[in-house]
Design a protein around this motif. Sequence first.
Motif, mmCIF file in Angstrom:
data_model
loop_
_atom_site.group_PDB
_atom_site.id
_atom_site.type_symbol
_atom_site.label_atom_id
_atom_site.label_comp_id
_atom_site.label_asym_id
_atom_site.label_seq_id
_atom_site.Cartn_x
_atom_site.Cartn_y
_atom_site.Cartn_z
ATOM 1 N N VAL A 4 -3.287 -7.044 2.093
ATOM 2 C CA VAL A 4 -2.244 -6.638 3.026
ATOM 3 C C VAL A 4 -1.306 -5.735 2.233
ATOM 4 C CG1 VAL A 4 -0.333 -7.379 4.488
ATOM 5 C CG2 VAL A 4 -2.439 -8.744 4.389
ATOM 6 N N VAL A 5 -1.153 -4.507 2.709
ATOM 7 C CA VAL A 5 -0.316 -3.497 2.046
ATOM 8 C C VAL A 5 0.934 -3.307 2.894
ATOM 9 C CG1 VAL A 5 -0.204 -1.093 1.282
ATOM 10 C CG2 VAL A 5 -2.396 -2.329 1.199
ATOM 11 N N GLN A 6 2.097 -3.484 2.272
ATOM 12 C CA GLN A 6 3.350 -3.280 2.986
ATOM 13 C C GLN A 6 4.207 -2.290 2.215
ATOM 14 O OE1 GLN A 6 4.032 -7.619 2.989
ATOM 15 N NE2 GLN A 6 4.494 -7.335 5.160
ATOM 16 N N ARG A 7 4.557 -1.194 2.887
ATOM 17 C CA ARG A 7 5.494 -0.245 2.282
ATOM 18 C C ARG A 7 6.854 -0.930 2.274
ATOM 19 N NH1 ARG A 7 6.726 5.334 5.304
ATOM 20 N NH2 ARG A 7 8.035 3.916 6.490
ATOM 21 N N LEU A 27 5.094 -0.470 -2.929
ATOM 22 C CA LEU A 27 4.162 -1.236 -2.110
ATOM 23 C C LEU A 27 4.150 -2.698 -2.529
ATOM 24 C CD1 LEU A 27 1.090 1.189 -2.114
ATOM 25 C CD2 LEU A 27 2.828 0.934 -0.324
ATOM 26 N N MET A 28 4.218 -3.561 -1.545
ATOM 27 C CA MET A 28 4.019 -4.991 -1.734
ATOM 28 C C MET A 28 2.589 -5.280 -1.316
ATOM 29 S SD MET A 28 5.187 -8.098 -2.156
ATOM 30 C CE MET A 28 4.228 -9.560 -1.858
ATOM 31 N N LEU A 52 -3.209 6.142 -1.123
ATOM 32 C CA LEU A 52 -2.913 5.939 0.291
ATOM 33 C C LEU A 52 -1.627 6.670 0.675
ATOM 34 C CD1 LEU A 52 -4.180 4.304 2.631
ATOM 35 C CD2 LEU A 52 -2.650 2.430 1.997
ATOM 36 N N ARG A 53 -1.739 7.584 1.610
ATOM 37 C CA ARG A 53 -0.601 8.439 1.979
ATOM 38 C C ARG A 53 0.187 7.804 3.122
ATOM 39 N NH1 ARG A 53 -2.821 14.397 2.493
ATOM 40 N NH2 ARG A 53 -3.534 13.437 4.409
ATOM 41 N N ILE A 54 1.125 6.925 2.755
ATOM 42 C CA ILE A 54 1.921 6.231 3.765
ATOM 43 C C ILE A 54 3.431 6.392 3.527
ATOM 44 C CG2 ILE A 54 0.120 4.595 4.406
ATOM 45 C CD1 ILE A 54 1.521 2.488 2.680
ATOM 46 N N PHE A 55 3.787 7.331 2.655
ATOM 47 C CA PHE A 55 5.195 7.664 2.442
ATOM 48 C C PHE A 55 5.447 9.038 3.051
ATOM 49 C CE2 PHE A 55 4.272 4.503 -0.703
ATOM 50 C CZ PHE A 55 5.423 3.724 -0.750
ATOM 51 N N GLU A 56 6.627 9.212 3.612
ATOM 52 C CA GLU A 56 6.933 10.447 4.329
ATOM 53 C C GLU A 56 7.267 11.600 3.383
ATOM 54 O OE1 GLU A 56 9.991 9.497 7.155
ATOM 55 O OE2 GLU A 56 8.653 8.193 8.288
ATOM 56 N N ASP A 57 6.809 12.783 3.770
ATOM 57 C CA ASP A 57 7.159 14.002 3.047
ATOM 58 C C ASP A 57 8.448 14.580 3.636
ATOM 59 O OD1 ASP A 57 6.477 15.306 5.438
ATOM 60 O OD2 ASP A 57 4.599 16.114 4.664
ATOM 61 N N GLY A 58 8.831 15.765 3.226
ATOM 62 C CA GLY A 58 10.052 16.400 3.701
ATOM 63 C C GLY A 58 10.067 16.684 5.185
ATOM 64 N N PRO A 138 8.718 -0.645 9.954
ATOM 65 C CA PRO A 138 7.810 -1.238 8.985
ATOM 66 C C PRO A 138 6.444 -0.548 8.975
ATOM 67 C CG PRO A 138 7.906 -2.621 10.931
ATOM 68 C CD PRO A 138 8.866 -1.487 11.152
ATOM 69 N N VAL A 139 5.834 -0.547 7.799
ATOM 70 C CA VAL A 139 4.474 -0.045 7.638
ATOM 71 C C VAL A 139 3.670 -1.146 6.959
ATOM 72 C CG1 VAL A 139 2.992 1.650 6.510
ATOM 73 C CG2 VAL A 139 5.182 2.365 7.477
ATOM 74 N N THR A 140 2.651 -1.650 7.658
ATOM 75 C CA THR A 140 1.791 -2.704 7.137
ATOM 76 C C THR A 140 0.348 -2.384 7.499
ATOM 77 O OG1 THR A 140 3.551 -4.346 7.423
ATOM 78 C CG2 THR A 140 1.314 -5.195 7.161
ATOM 79 N N LEU A 141 -0.528 -2.412 6.494
ATOM 80 C CA LEU A 141 -1.956 -2.144 6.697
ATOM 81 C C LEU A 141 -2.774 -3.260 6.074
ATOM 82 C CD1 LEU A 141 -1.913 1.579 5.571
ATOM 83 C CD2 LEU A 141 -2.000 0.757 7.924
ATOM 84 N N ILE A 142 -3.973 -3.462 6.593
ATOM 85 C CA ILE A 142 -4.908 -4.413 5.987
ATOM 86 C C ILE A 142 -6.115 -3.624 5.515
ATOM 87 C CG2 ILE A 142 -6.368 -6.434 6.355
ATOM 88 C CD1 ILE A 142 -4.364 -7.224 8.602
ATOM 89 N N LEU A 143 -6.401 -3.727 4.216
ATOM 90 C CA LEU A 143 -7.569 -3.069 3.624
ATOM 91 C C LEU A 143 -8.575 -4.123 3.207
ATOM 92 C CD1 LEU A 143 -5.791 -0.477 1.289
ATOM 93 C CD2 LEU A 143 -6.509 -0.182 3.664
#
Length: 152
Positions: A4-7, A27-28, A52-58, A138-143
């Motif tokens: 479980v990936v949590q930004r 990431l947690m 993993l691209r889950i952070f926002e750019d400009g 929130p951003v949460t993914l399961i890999l």
Amino acid sequence: MRIVVQRCKRAKVTVAGETVGSIGPGLMLLVGVTHEDTEKDAAYLAEKIAGLRIFEDGDGKMNLSVLDVEGAILSVSQFTLYGDSRKGKRPSFVAAARPETAAPLYDRFNELLRQKGLVVETGRFGADMDVELTNWGPVTLILEHPAPADGR
């Protein structure tokens, strides 16, 4: 392996009142290991998570990785990710790897993340831990690797 990936904006883990791992933005990870998992699975997931691209750019688009934003990782072992509660009211954990199998693979996974240049803090394997985080989004993914047999 199932993760479980949590930004997060921040996260920490304590054991018996002592902080054993703490990060700012990053990431947690809650990391579960099953019987068939190998170093190949750990390497695949370490590569996937680092990029993993889950952070926002400009422009506000999820286009940046934890490496790109110089974030950190807090990795916590979590055998209950392999809990099966389809029958009865008490989960079965037979799919979770035994500690003597899971601990070395969990440690190797964390080392592979460090080899990619990431700062990796951890909980304490097998301990009763208190985990705090401020989920960002929130951003949460399961890999999962290998992919589940049912094709999820």
